[in-house]
Design an enzyme around this catalytic site. Structure first.
Site, mmCIF file in Angstrom:
data_model
loop_
_atom_site.group_PDB
_atom_site.id
_atom_site.type_symbol
_atom_site.label_atom_id
_atom_site.label_comp_id
_atom_site.label_asym_id
_atom_site.label_seq_id
_atom_site.Cartn_x
_atom_site.Cartn_y
_atom_site.Cartn_z
ATOM 1 N N SER A 62 0.842 -1.196 0.000
ATOM 2 C CA SER A 62 0.000 0.000 0.000
ATOM 3 C C SER A 62 0.876 1.245 0.000
ATOM 4 O O SER A 62 1.972 1.243 0.573
ATOM 5 C CB SER A 62 -0.859 -0.033 1.266
ATOM 6 O OG SER A 62 -1.440 1.215 1.504
ATOM 7 N N TYR B 45 -1.776 -1.016 10.938
ATOM 8 C CA TYR B 45 -2.004 -1.553 9.593
ATOM 9 C C TYR B 45 -0.789 -1.275 8.699
ATOM 10 O O TYR B 45 -0.263 -2.175 8.037
ATOM 11 C CB TYR B 45 -3.272 -0.938 8.971
ATOM 12 C CG TYR B 45 -3.403 -1.235 7.494
ATOM 13 C CD1 TYR B 45 -3.752 -2.502 7.056
ATOM 14 C CD2 TYR B 45 -3.134 -0.256 6.525
ATOM 15 C CE1 TYR B 45 -3.846 -2.784 5.688
ATOM 16 C CE2 TYR B 45 -3.226 -0.528 5.176
ATOM 17 C CZ TYR B 45 -3.585 -1.794 4.761
ATOM 18 O OH TYR B 45 -3.664 -2.080 3.419
ATOM 19 N N LYS C 194 2.160 -3.821 6.735
ATOM 20 C CA LYS C 194 2.566 -3.816 5.319
ATOM 21 C C LYS C 194 4.075 -3.639 5.202
ATOM 22 O O LYS C 194 4.733 -4.312 4.398
ATOM 23 C CB LYS C 194 1.831 -2.701 4.561
ATOM 24 C CG LYS C 194 0.331 -2.943 4.403
ATOM 25 C CD LYS C 194 0.042 -4.120 3.490
ATOM 26 C CE LYS C 194 -1.422 -4.478 3.448
ATOM 27 N NZ LYS C 194 -1.728 -5.750 2.791
HETATM 28 P P1 NAD Z 1 -11.013 -7.151 1.357
HETATM 29 O O1 NAD Z 1 -11.192 -7.111 2.824
HETATM 30 O O2 NAD Z 1 -12.188 -6.923 0.484
HETATM 31 O O3 NAD Z 1 -10.329 -8.533 0.928
HETATM 32 C C1 NAD Z 1 -9.467 -9.257 1.779
HETATM 33 C C2 NAD Z 1 -9.943 -10.694 1.793
HETATM 34 O O4 NAD Z 1 -9.072 -11.458 2.628
HETATM 35 C C3 NAD Z 1 -11.370 -10.843 2.336
HETATM 36 O O5 NAD Z 1 -12.113 -11.658 1.447
HETATM 37 C C4 NAD Z 1 -11.164 -11.533 3.685
HETATM 38 O O6 NAD Z 1 -12.262 -12.368 4.010
HETATM 39 C C5 NAD Z 1 -9.882 -12.300 3.442
HETATM 40 N N1 NAD Z 1 -9.099 -12.581 4.652
HETATM 41 C C6 NAD Z 1 -8.746 -11.722 5.640
HETATM 42 N N2 NAD Z 1 -8.001 -12.346 6.569
HETATM 43 C C7 NAD Z 1 -7.866 -13.632 6.151
HETATM 44 C C8 NAD Z 1 -7.220 -14.766 6.689
HETATM 45 N N3 NAD Z 1 -6.544 -14.709 7.852
HETATM 46 N N4 NAD Z 1 -7.296 -15.941 6.005
HETATM 47 C C9 NAD Z 1 -7.989 -16.014 4.837
HETATM 48 N N5 NAD Z 1 -8.619 -14.970 4.289
HETATM 49 C C10 NAD Z 1 -8.564 -13.793 4.946
HETATM 50 O O7 NAD Z 1 -9.853 -6.095 1.014
HETATM 51 P P2 NAD Z 1 -9.363 -5.549 -0.404
HETATM 52 O O8 NAD Z 1 -9.727 -4.121 -0.483
HETATM 53 O O9 NAD Z 1 -9.741 -6.468 -1.487
HETATM 54 O O10 NAD Z 1 -7.786 -5.590 -0.162
HETATM 55 C C11 NAD Z 1 -6.991 -6.683 -0.576
HETATM 56 C C12 NAD Z 1 -5.553 -6.445 -0.143
HETATM 57 O O11 NAD Z 1 -5.094 -5.213 -0.706
HETATM 58 C C13 NAD Z 1 -5.354 -6.319 1.365
HETATM 59 O O12 NAD Z 1 -4.158 -6.962 1.710
HETATM 60 C C14 NAD Z 1 -5.247 -4.825 1.580
HETATM 61 O O13 NAD Z 1 -4.474 -4.508 2.715
HETATM 62 C C15 NAD Z 1 -4.547 -4.396 0.307
HETATM 63 N N6 NAD Z 1 -4.798 -2.987 -0.022
HETATM 64 C C16 NAD Z 1 -6.090 -2.551 -0.156
HETATM 65 C C17 NAD Z 1 -6.343 -1.209 -0.436
HETATM 66 C C18 NAD Z 1 -7.748 -0.705 -0.523
HETATM 67 O O14 NAD Z 1 -7.944 0.513 -0.378
HETATM 68 N N7 NAD Z 1 -8.754 -1.530 -0.777
HETATM 69 C C19 NAD Z 1 -5.261 -0.336 -0.602
HETATM 70 C C20 NAD Z 1 -3.965 -0.822 -0.484
HETATM 71 C C21 NAD Z 1 -3.731 -2.155 -0.194
HETATM 72 C C1 WQD Z 2 -9.570 9.573 0.886
HETATM 73 C C2 WQD Z 2 -9.769 11.056 1.151
HETATM 74 C C3 WQD Z 2 -10.027 11.588 3.476
HETATM 75 C C4 WQD Z 2 -13.850 9.495 4.002
HETATM 76 C C5 WQD Z 2 -6.899 4.582 3.009
HETATM 77 C C6 WQD Z 2 -5.794 3.909 3.773
HETATM 78 C C7 WQD Z 2 -4.727 3.438 2.830
HETATM 79 C C8 WQD Z 2 -5.329 2.570 1.721
HETATM 80 C C9 WQD Z 2 -6.479 3.228 1.059
HETATM 81 C C10 WQD Z 2 -5.194 0.283 2.387
HETATM 82 C C11 WQD Z 2 -8.979 11.580 2.355
HETATM 83 C C12 WQD Z 2 -11.292 11.899 2.716
HETATM 84 C C13 WQD Z 2 -12.682 10.022 3.469
HETATM 85 C C14 WQD Z 2 -14.890 10.384 4.408
HETATM 86 C C15 WQD Z 2 -13.528 12.246 3.697
HETATM 87 N N1 WQD Z 2 -5.844 1.338 2.225
HETATM 88 N N2 WQD Z 2 -12.525 11.372 3.317
HETATM 89 N N3 WQD Z 2 -14.685 11.730 4.223
HETATM 90 O O1 WQD Z 2 -7.162 7.636 3.714
HETATM 91 O O2 WQD Z 2 -6.281 7.940 1.357
HETATM 92 O O3 WQD Z 2 -6.356 5.703 2.323
HETATM 93 O O4 WQD Z 2 -7.437 3.661 2.043
HETATM 94 O O5 WQD Z 2 -4.018 0.100 2.231
HETATM 95 O O6 WQD Z 2 -3.796 2.738 3.586
HETATM 96 O O7 WQD Z 2 -5.247 4.843 4.695
HETATM 97 O O8 WQD Z 2 -8.472 6.767 1.706
HETATM 98 O O9 WQD Z 2 -10.822 6.763 1.026
HETATM 99 O O10 WQD Z 2 -10.272 6.839 3.493
HETATM 100 O O11 WQD Z 2 -9.828 8.852 2.090
HETATM 101 O O12 WQD Z 2 -13.386 13.466 3.568
HETATM 102 O O13 WQD Z 2 -15.946 9.977 4.916
HETATM 103 O O14 WQD Z 2 -11.153 11.281 1.472
HETATM 104 O O15 WQD Z 2 -9.781 12.552 4.457
HETATM 105 O O16 WQD Z 2 -8.569 12.886 2.053
HETATM 106 P P1 WQD Z 2 -7.028 7.121 2.354
HETATM 107 P P2 WQD Z 2 -9.923 7.227 2.103
#
Ligand code: NAD
Ligand code: WQD
Length: 343
Positions: A124, A148, A152
């Protein structure tokens, strides 16, 4: 040969299954459904016309993983499984370290035991901490401000140590910026449980009338309109980046056995720009109020995309309009997410 997709029932994982199945790969999903529904996999099957193999298991169960890797003759892993809510991670840090860090260690141990040493990891942009310069290049200093983010960063360090210790491993570390949007069909999309933490699902629920108004967290940032700027990337572009990464892994050598790349568009949009774009796509008014800044938020984040272009031959193609209209299409077709189909 089959690719094991951990967390394949989740938001990004389910889109990844579609892209890999459509590209002709065989996949098997491992998920414990802690943050997803098996219904997403039924939908993946509907979109692709292919049956999808899945095993309900926790990635901390090394024995189950070894059995699955062997039974399905897996050649590599795409590792999405983990917990992802920043705020929650400060409340239940042990769950985050156990699921994310211990889970990854168990997965790596199972892979090693089964001679499967190829993995793509969901990292991330959070690992960059407070940006010291923009756009964020992969060599920007790394730091984390919450459990979190630390999971990562720890996992990235573990993968780098392992890559250095044994040239047989192949790692692709992908740092996602802000994934949004949904598959064009509207059959799969993001289905957060409870009140959404992230902007796009919240905006979408306001547009559909499920929530009264959006709180905009701060309008006094040093940005063009005072609200936070982020690099939103369409989830289908993001998973296509994984397909390119999978191909790029095959070209790695024992000397250079890993890569780390940003997956973003390189363009930032403010919260208010997102609101306006969503209003246009949905033809709905999105009421909002200006609220205090959210703890831990930074003003502006966007990716340098040159490494992804050079190493993966990939760049994002879908714009803001698609991100909003595809999110809206998914929301309209599934007002209660997957819940209504769960039985
Ligand atoms: P999500 O929660 O929709 O998907 C994660 C999946 O992993 C879920 O289906 C959950 O049931 C499963 N899971 C969690 N713990 C588990 C375990 N111990 N064993 C088996 N399954 C398990 O999340 P997502 O948005 O699809 O994110 C996927 C990956 O990408 C995550 O690692 C997340 O940290 C990373 N990521 C997501 C974002 C985002 O904003 N969505 C941003 C950056 C990184
Ligand atoms: C985006 C913008 C908020 C909600 C997070 C995690 C990051 C990654 C992606 C996993 C910001 C603003 C949000 C609301 C708002 N996840 N906001 N009102 O914070 O960039 O990233 O998700 O890895 O690690 O930190 O994403 O969608 O929460 O926010 O004003 O109700 O929207 O302040 O500027 P963020 P976000």
């Amino acid at each position: 040969m089959t690719i094991l997709i951990t967390g394949g029932a989740g938001y990004i994982g389910s889109h990844c299954c579609v892209t890999f199945l459509e590209a002709g790969h065989d996949v098997v999903v491992v998920d414990n459904f802690s943050n997803s529904s098996p219904e997403s996999l039924n939908r993946v099957a509907s979109i692709t016309g292919r049956k999808i193999a899945f095993e309900e298991a926790d990635i901390r169960d090394r024995t189950a993983l070894e059995r699955i890797l062997k039974t399905h003759q897996c050649s590599g892993v795409i590792h999405f499984a983990g917990l992802k809510a920043v705020g929650e991670s400060t409340e239940i840090p042990l769950e985050y370290y156990a699921n994310n860090v211990t889970g990854t260690l168990e997965l790596l141990a199972a892979m090693n035991a089964c001679d499967v040493r190829q993995l793509i990891f969901s990292s991330s942009a959070t690992v960059y901490g407070e940006p010291q310069f923009l756009p964020l290049t992969e060599d920007h200093p790394l730091s984390a401000t919450n459990p979190y983010g630390r999971t990562k960063l720890m996992i990235e360090d573990i993968l780098r140590d392992l890559a250095a210790s044994d040239p047989r491993w192949r790692f692709g570390i992908l740092r996602y910026f802000n994934p949004v949007g949904a598959h064009k069909s509207g059959l799969i999309g993001e289905d957060p449980r409870g009140i959404p933490n992230n902007l796009m699902p919240f905006v979408s629920q306001v547009a559909s009338g499920r929530r009264d108004q959006l709180s905009v967290f701060g309008n006094d940032y040093d940005t063009r309109d005072g609200t936070g700027v982020r690099d939103y990337i369409h989830v289908v572009d993001l998973v296509e980046g994984h397909l390119r990464a999978h191909e790029a892994l095959a070209a790695l050598t024992d000397e250079t056995n890993s890569f780390t790349v940003n997956l973003g568009t390189g363009t930032g949009y403010s919260v208010l720009e997102m609101v306006k774009a969503f209003e246009r796509a949905s033809n709905q008014k999105i009421p909002y109020e200006i609220a205090p800044r959210r703890a831990g938020d930074v003003a502006e984040v966007y990716a340098d995309t040159k490494a992804a272009e050079a190493k993966l031959n990939w760049s994002a193609e879908r714009g803001l309009e698609d991100m909003c209209s595809d999110t809206w299409n998914w929301a309209c077709k599934n007002p209660k997410g997957y819940e209504a189909s769960d039985g």
